[in-house]
Design a protein around this motif. Structure first.
Motif, PDB file in Angstrom:
ATOM      1  N   ASN A  88       0.801  -1.216   0.000  1.00 54.01           N
ATOM      2  CA  ASN A  88       0.000   0.000   0.000  1.00 54.01           C
ATOM      3  C   ASN A  88       0.844   1.281   0.000  1.00 54.01           C
ATOM      4  O   ASN A  88       0.372   2.330  -0.437  1.00 54.01           O
ATOM      5  N   ALA A  89       2.091   1.208   0.471  1.00 52.21           N
ATOM      6  CA  ALA A  89       2.916   2.423   0.587  1.00 52.21           C
ATOM      7  C   ALA A  89       3.001   3.101  -0.775  1.00 52.21           C
ATOM      8  O   ALA A  89       3.271   2.450  -1.787  1.00 52.21           O
ATOM      9  N   GLY A  90       2.765   4.393  -0.795  1.00 56.28           N
ATOM     10  CA  GLY A  90       2.819   5.099  -2.081  1.00 56.28           C
ATOM     11  C   GLY A  90       2.966   6.589  -1.886  1.00 56.28           C
ATOM     12  O   GLY A  90       2.627   7.133  -0.835  1.00 56.28           O
ATOM     13  N   ASN A 152       4.557   9.936 -14.047  1.00 55.97           N
ATOM     14  CA  ASN A 152       5.378   9.075 -13.177  1.00 55.97           C
ATOM     15  C   ASN A 152       4.489   8.109 -12.385  1.00 55.97           C
ATOM     16  O   ASN A 152       4.730   6.896 -12.335  1.00 55.97           O
ATOM     17  N   TYR A 153       3.455   8.645 -11.773  1.00 59.09           N
ATOM     18  CA  TYR A 153       2.548   7.856 -10.916  1.00 59.09           C
ATOM     19  C   TYR A 153       1.717   6.869 -11.754  1.00 59.09           C
ATOM     20  O   TYR A 153       1.585   5.703 -11.401  1.00 59.09           O
ATOM     21  N   SER A 154       1.197   7.340 -12.891  1.00 59.10           N
ATOM     22  CA  SER A 154       0.417   6.444 -13.767  1.00 59.10           C
ATOM     23  C   SER A 154       1.291   5.300 -14.261  1.00 59.10           C
ATOM     24  O   SER A 154       0.851   4.143 -14.319  1.00 59.10           O
ATOM     25  N   ALA A 182      -7.859  -0.677  -7.202  1.00 58.25           N
ATOM     26  CA  ALA A 182      -7.592   0.629  -7.818  1.00 58.25           C
ATOM     27  C   ALA A 182      -8.583   1.683  -7.322  1.00 58.25           C
ATOM     28  O   ALA A 182      -9.693   1.800  -7.864  1.00 58.25           O
ATOM     29  N   PRO A 183      -8.209   2.442  -6.289  1.00 59.24           N
ATOM     30  CA  PRO A 183      -9.118   3.485  -5.803  1.00 59.24           C
ATOM     31  C   PRO A 183      -9.133   4.709  -6.723  1.00 59.24           C
ATOM     32  O   PRO A 183      -8.176   4.969  -7.452  1.00 59.24           O
ATOM     33  N   GLY A 184     -10.252   5.447  -6.632  1.00 56.05           N
ATOM     34  CA  GLY A 184     -10.326   6.782  -7.237  1.00 56.05           C
ATOM     35  C   GLY A 184      -9.900   7.777  -6.174  1.00 56.05           C
ATOM     36  O   GLY A 184      -8.854   7.602  -5.547  1.00 56.05           O
ATOM     37  N   PHE A 185     -10.714   8.810  -5.927  1.00 58.67           N
ATOM     38  CA  PHE A 185     -10.361   9.801  -4.900  1.00 58.67           C
ATOM     39  C   PHE A 185     -10.816   9.336  -3.521  1.00 58.67           C
ATOM     40  O   PHE A 185     -12.013   9.144  -3.285  1.00 58.67           O
ATOM     41  N   ILE A 186      -9.864   9.163  -2.617  1.00 58.79           N
ATOM     42  CA  ILE A 186     -10.156   8.718  -1.255  1.00 58.79           C
ATOM     43  C   ILE A 186      -9.638   9.791  -0.295  1.00 58.79           C
ATOM     44  O   ILE A 186      -8.541  10.349  -0.510  1.00 58.79           O
ATOM     45  N   ILE A 187     -10.400  10.074   0.755  1.00 59.62           N
ATOM     46  CA  ILE A 187     -10.015  11.149   1.693  1.00 59.62           C
ATOM     47  C   ILE A 187      -8.863  10.691   2.589  1.00 59.62           C
ATOM     48  O   ILE A 187      -9.041   9.885   3.501  1.00 59.62           O
ATOM     49  N   THR A 188      -7.654  11.185   2.286  1.00 56.49           N
ATOM     50  CA  THR A 188      -6.452  10.901   3.091  1.00 56.49           C
ATOM     51  C   THR A 188      -5.530  12.115   2.985  1.00 56.49           C
ATOM     52  O   THR A 188      -5.834  13.075   2.267  1.00 56.49           O
ATOM     53  N   ASP A 189      -4.364  12.018   3.628  1.00 60.56           N
ATOM     54  CA  ASP A 189      -3.375  13.107   3.499  1.00 60.56           C
ATOM     55  C   ASP A 189      -2.977  13.320   2.040  1.00 60.56           C
ATOM     56  O   ASP A 189      -2.649  14.427   1.628  1.00 60.56           O
TER      57      ASP A 189
HETATM   58  P1  NAP Z   1      -1.062   8.707   2.565  1.00 63.83           P
HETATM   59  O1  NAP Z   1      -2.186   9.071   3.478  1.00 63.83           O
HETATM   60  O2  NAP Z   1      -0.210   9.779   1.993  1.00 63.83           O
HETATM   61  O3  NAP Z   1      -0.141   7.631   3.327  1.00 63.83           O
HETATM   62  C1  NAP Z   1       0.983   7.125   2.675  1.00 63.83           C
HETATM   63  C2  NAP Z   1       1.540   5.980   3.486  1.00 63.83           C
HETATM   64  O4  NAP Z   1       2.641   5.411   2.774  1.00 63.83           O
HETATM   65  C3  NAP Z   1       2.079   6.413   4.837  1.00 63.83           C
HETATM   66  O5  NAP Z   1       1.807   5.384   5.746  1.00 63.83           O
HETATM   67  C4  NAP Z   1       3.584   6.537   4.577  1.00 63.83           C
HETATM   68  O6  NAP Z   1       4.392   6.342   5.742  1.00 63.83           O
HETATM   69  C5  NAP Z   1       3.781   5.398   3.617  1.00 63.83           C
HETATM   70  N1  NAP Z   1       4.989   5.530   2.799  1.00 63.83           N
HETATM   71  C6  NAP Z   1       5.274   6.464   1.846  1.00 63.83           C
HETATM   72  N2  NAP Z   1       6.480   6.232   1.315  1.00 63.83           N
HETATM   73  C7  NAP Z   1       6.976   5.138   1.940  1.00 63.83           C
HETATM   74  C8  NAP Z   1       8.194   4.407   1.845  1.00 63.83           C
HETATM   75  N3  NAP Z   1       9.162   4.762   0.970  1.00 63.83           N
HETATM   76  N4  NAP Z   1       8.369   3.340   2.653  1.00 63.83           N
HETATM   77  C9  NAP Z   1       7.409   2.957   3.531  1.00 63.83           C
HETATM   78  N5  NAP Z   1       6.234   3.613   3.672  1.00 63.83           N
HETATM   79  C10 NAP Z   1       6.041   4.691   2.888  1.00 63.83           C
HETATM   80  O7  NAP Z   1      -1.576   7.887   1.309  1.00 63.83           O
HETATM   81  P2  NAP Z   1      -2.968   7.126   1.013  1.00 63.83           P
HETATM   82  O8  NAP Z   1      -3.858   8.071   0.328  1.00 63.83           O
HETATM   83  O9  NAP Z   1      -3.423   6.392   2.186  1.00 63.83           O
HETATM   84  O10 NAP Z   1      -2.442   6.109  -0.118  1.00 63.83           O
HETATM   85  C11 NAP Z   1      -2.219   4.739   0.126  1.00 63.83           C
HETATM   86  C12 NAP Z   1      -2.058   4.039  -1.221  1.00 63.83           C
HETATM   87  O11 NAP Z   1      -3.254   4.210  -1.979  1.00 63.83           O
HETATM   88  C13 NAP Z   1      -0.937   4.589  -2.075  1.00 63.83           C
HETATM   89  O12 NAP Z   1      -0.297   3.540  -2.780  1.00 63.83           O
HETATM   90  C14 NAP Z   1      -1.646   5.491  -3.063  1.00 63.83           C
HETATM   91  O13 NAP Z   1      -0.916   5.643  -4.256  1.00 63.83           O
HETATM   92  C15 NAP Z   1      -2.941   4.725  -3.250  1.00 63.83           C
HETATM   93  N6  NAP Z   1      -4.054   5.546  -3.731  1.00 63.83           N
HETATM   94  C16 NAP Z   1      -4.558   6.566  -2.971  1.00 63.83           C
HETATM   95  C17 NAP Z   1      -5.633   7.301  -3.457  1.00 63.83           C
HETATM   96  C18 NAP Z   1      -6.261   8.431  -2.682  1.00 63.83           C
HETATM   97  O14 NAP Z   1      -7.132   9.097  -3.234  1.00 63.83           O
HETATM   98  N7  NAP Z   1      -5.888   8.675  -1.446  1.00 63.83           N
HETATM   99  C19 NAP Z   1      -6.176   6.995  -4.704  1.00 63.83           C
HETATM  100  C20 NAP Z   1      -5.635   5.954  -5.440  1.00 63.83           C
HETATM  101  C21 NAP Z   1      -4.585   5.226  -4.945  1.00 63.83           C
HETATM  102  P3  NAP Z   1       4.747   7.571   6.758  1.00 63.83           P
HETATM  103  O15 NAP Z   1       3.485   7.806   7.563  1.00 63.83           O
HETATM  104  O16 NAP Z   1       5.884   7.056   7.595  1.00 63.83           O
HETATM  105  O17 NAP Z   1       5.104   8.739   5.918  1.00 63.83           O
END
Ligand code: NAP
Length: 240
Positions: A88-90, A152-154, A182-189
């Motif tokens: 999940n890390a991204g 880059n992300y895509s 594959a999520p769309g827009f999800i409320i996170t940081d």
């Molecule tokens: P987030 O709130 O920004 O959290 C990111 C998480 O990844 C944090 O726990 C962070 O750890 C960890 N992380 C980042 N880089 C890392 C690394 N190099 N090694 C280990 N951990 C790392 O993100 P999120 O929205 O929950 O996203 C989670 C996943 O869903 C990601 O893969 C993202 O691409 C995908 N996604 C998100 C959305 C969306 O709308 N939010 C949509 C589609 C896909 P720290 O807390 O230590 O920084």
């Protein structure tokens, strides 16, 4: 005992997945990179609900870090193995390609794509030997459709989708399933600076999703009930 490892389990979607897998009875390994406080909070929430959790700090994009920390965990827990892996890390570093710096390209590929490879390869042997595993890769609508400002992300997420389909076929005879969500827009940081008011008009259900909604889907794919689903990409995006 079977453990679950969630990379990036300190915040957002990863935290919700940690809580879900704990609710399903798994002891959870919460990986994070630098935000120990947030990881501790995930652990606290699991423990309040009667679950078991451990923090596992490593940078998924560092092969040394991944191998050292996971090898040490395996040495200290010879009777146990990680049966459920959620990659999940991204991160995202958006900009139009014409302005994109090498570093922005490399950072996003290293974390989202190479991180998936380093962690998964390290855990596969145990899953193969034990003849059971669930691997779920969190990708994105961006990796299916392509989004401007995110080459880059895509690219990274599309590559993980390809790897998901290939790996699923390599390990299916060992009762290991490999799927992508594959999520769309999800409320996170990750989405907090986006203008939800405007963007929600692009979404048929007219809202951003919650991390818990993604976690429910991941929980199902991680369960025994999903043993006949592999090599799939399941979208969760409010109809986009
Ligand atoms: P987030 O709130 O920004 O959290 C990111 C998480 O990844 C944090 O726990 C962070 O750890 C960890 N992380 C980042 N880089 C890392 C690394 N190099 N090694 C280990 N951990 C790392 O993100 P999120 O929205 O929950 O996203 C989670 C996943 O869903 C990601 O893969 C993202 O691409 C995908 N996604 C998100 C959305 C969306 O709308 N939010 C949509 C589609 C896909 P720290 O807390 O230590 O920084």
């Amino acid at each position: 005992m079977k453990y679950a490892l969630v990379t990036g389990g300190s915040r957002g979607i990863g935290r919700a997945i940690c809580l879900k897998l704990s609710e399903m009875g798994y002891p959870v390994l919460i990986n994070y990179q630098s935000n120990k406080e947030a990881a501790e909070e995930t652990k606290r929430q699991i423990e309040v609900n009667g679950g078991k959790a451990e923090l596992l700090a490593f940078n998924v994009s560092s092969i040394e870090d991944v191998d050292n920390v996971l090898s040490k965990w395996m040495e200290n827990n010879p009777e146990d193995y990680i049966a459920i892996l959620i990659n999940n890390a991204g991160i995202r570093k958006d900009t139009m390609m014409v302005f994109m710096k090498n570093q922005q390209w490399e950072d996003v590929i290293n974390t989202n794509l190479n991180g998936f490879f380093y962690v998964t390869r390290r855990l596969l042997k145990d899953m193969i030997t034990k003849r059971y595993g669930r691997i779920i890769n969190i990708v994105s609508l961006s990796g299916l459709k392509g989004l401007p400002g995110q080459t880059n992300y895509s690219a990274a997420k599309a590559a993980v989708i390809g790897a998901t389909k290939a790996l699923a076929q390599e390990v299916s005879s060992r009762k290991i399933t490999v799927n992508a969500v594959a999520p769309g827009f999800i409320i996170t940081d990750m989405t907090k600076e986006l203008d939800e008011k405007t963007l929600k008009n692009l979404i048929p259900v007219r809202r951003f999703g919650q991390p818990e909604e993604v976690a429910e889907l991941v929980g199902f794919l991680a369960s025994d009930k999903a043993g006949y689903i592999t090599g799939e990409v399941v979208s969760i995006n409010g109809g986009m």
